[in-house]
Design a protein around this motif. Structure first.
Motif, short mmCIF file in Angstrom:
data_model
loop_
_atom_site.label_atom_id
_atom_site.label_comp_id
_atom_site.label_asym_id
_atom_site.label_seq_id
_atom_site.Cartn_x
_atom_site.Cartn_y
_atom_site.Cartn_z
N UNK A 139 -16.65 40.79 -3.73
CA UNK A 139 -15.59 40.25 -2.88
C UNK A 139 -15.88 38.77 -2.61
N UNK A 140 -14.96 37.91 -3.05
CA UNK A 140 -15.17 36.47 -2.89
C UNK A 140 -14.72 35.94 -1.55
N UNK A 141 -13.63 36.50 -0.99
CA UNK A 141 -13.10 36.02 0.27
C UNK A 141 -12.17 37.07 0.85
N UNK A 142 -11.81 36.89 2.13
CA UNK A 142 -10.91 37.81 2.82
C UNK A 142 -9.99 37.00 3.72
N UNK A 143 -8.71 37.38 3.76
CA UNK A 143 -7.73 36.68 4.57
C UNK A 143 -6.95 37.70 5.41
N UNK A 144 -6.45 37.23 6.57
CA UNK A 144 -5.69 38.09 7.47
C UNK A 144 -4.31 37.52 7.68
N UNK A 145 -3.27 38.37 7.56
CA UNK A 145 -1.90 37.95 7.83
C UNK A 145 -1.74 37.67 9.31
N UNK A 190 -0.82 42.79 10.01
CA UNK A 190 -0.36 43.99 9.31
C UNK A 190 -0.90 44.09 7.89
N UNK A 191 -1.69 43.11 7.48
CA UNK A 191 -2.24 43.14 6.12
C UNK A 191 -3.47 42.26 6.03
N UNK A 192 -4.38 42.66 5.16
CA UNK A 192 -5.54 41.84 4.79
C UNK A 192 -5.55 41.75 3.27
N UNK A 193 -6.08 40.65 2.77
CA UNK A 193 -6.18 40.47 1.32
C UNK A 193 -7.62 40.10 0.97
N UNK A 194 -8.12 40.69 -0.11
CA UNK A 194 -9.45 40.40 -0.61
C UNK A 194 -9.33 39.77 -1.99
N UNK A 227 -11.26 30.97 -2.69
CA UNK A 227 -10.91 30.97 -1.28
C UNK A 227 -9.45 31.36 -1.13
N UNK A 228 -9.14 32.15 -0.10
CA UNK A 228 -7.77 32.56 0.16
C UNK A 228 -7.49 32.43 1.65
N UNK A 229 -6.22 32.12 1.97
CA UNK A 229 -5.84 32.01 3.38
C UNK A 229 -4.33 32.22 3.50
N UNK A 230 -3.91 32.89 4.56
CA UNK A 230 -2.50 33.11 4.81
C UNK A 230 -1.89 31.91 5.53
N UNK A 231 -0.67 31.53 5.15
CA UNK A 231 0.12 30.55 5.87
C UNK A 231 0.94 31.27 6.94
N UNK A 232 1.43 30.54 7.95
CA UNK A 232 2.24 31.19 9.00
C UNK A 232 3.47 31.90 8.48
#
Length: 309
Positions: free
Chosen positions: A83-89, A93-97, A134-139
């Motif tokens: 797992x390289x990174x984790x992001x939260x919405x 209601x969702x997470x992404x790996x 790297x991952x990240x959620x936008x608004x």
């Protein structure tokens, strides 16, 4: 008696070396988990996110410190999963790996794994030869990924778009930020990097290229600055404030929190003595929330929301 030039020079040196800003704690949360020998945790969209190496898995805490998810990640038909990174919405209601693994034929698979709020796998998106570092959620609920592209020999391509935006269903919306825009380096720009989301801005810190890049929400570059990182320093975190100022934490002799000065490409240290017992107490910038930065200190293991003024 007028001060001598030597005295004036000494006073100026002392004043210029002093922190220009002071960090003040606004909220403190104890974290009952030992992150030793694990990837550094991040704070995104109101959640503390942690990845685990062995066995590969992840944990999620909410803003009150309640553990929401703690599980091992297993995927059908793959091995050597990492797992390289984790992001939260933003709505939780969702997470992404971002995941790399090997298929049954030994081929490396680059994946984005969407999970529900309880950690159950919702969908798996194979991103072909693009490996998201790297991952990240936008608004707006879209996912931004910073990574590199491989050829069929699993070697980095000469040039490619390092940044990609995915919709809520995992469909690629756009790509941007050519690798050739970064200073030449033996490493991919994303190899050692951080991402941050600000007010209408996406920020990319490339430690491999010693550069900071800001982009609009449409993926257009709006600023590009070299980073003068002190020799021997290890960057442990990065975040954008609500006014789109870049802050980092770094480890050298001690841990420091700094603001990036775009005018001269240097960092100005922030006074953190108001919430740290001693310079030996480690501080790590985990993220931001509204107009506050979120840092983790240890020992003891605390998450602290701070104002910097």
């Amino acid at each position: 008696m007028k001060p001598t030039l030597a005295v004036l020079f000494l006073l100026n040196t002392i004043m210029s070396a002093q922190p220009r800003e002071i960090a003040t704690a606004r909220h403190t949360l104890p974290i009952d988990y030992d992150f030793s020998r694990q990837p550094l945790p991040t704070y995104r969209s109101g959640f503390l996110l942690a990845r685990h190496r062995t066995p590969p898995g992840f944990s999620v805490w909410d803003r009150s410190g309640q553990l929401l998810v703690h599980r091992e990640l297993t995927l059908p038909g793959v091995s050597d999963l990492s797992i390289g990174d984790i992001a939260a919405a933003s709505r939780g209601n969702a997470f992404v790996l971002s995941v790399s693994a090997r298929n049954a034929d030994g081929r490396v698979a680059c994946l984005l794994v969407w999970t529900r709020a309880n950690g159950d796998i919702q969908k798996i998106v194979e991103t072909s030869s693009f490996a998201a570092r790297r991952i990240i959620f936008a608004p707006d609920g879209t996912l931004w990924a910073f990574g590199r592209v491989y050829n069929n020999k699993f070697e980095e391509q000469a040039d490619y778009d390092t940044l990609r935006q995915y919709g809520t269903e995992g469909k690629l919306i756009r790509s941007a930020l050519k690798r050739s825009l970064f200073k030449p380096s033996k490493q991919a720009p994303s190899a050692e990097s951080y991402m941050a989301i600000g007010d209408g801005r996406i920020g990319v810190v490339s430690l491999a290229a010693s550069e900071w890049v800001e982009l609009s929400s449409a993926g257009e570059v709006v600023g590009h600055w070299p980073l003068q990182i002190p020799a021997g320093a290890y960057i442990t975190g990065a975040a954008l404030s609500s006014s789109n100022d870049l802050f980092i934490t770094q480890e050298k002799e001690t841990s420091t929190l700094s603001r990036f000065d775009k005018k001269n490409g240097t960092f100005t240290n922030v006074d953190t003595s108001t919430f740290r017992n001693s310079p030996g107490q480690g501080v790590l910038l985990a993220g931001s929330e509204g107009d506050q930065l979120v840092v983790r200190i240890k020992p003891p293991n605390l998450l602290i929301w701070i104002d910097v003024k």
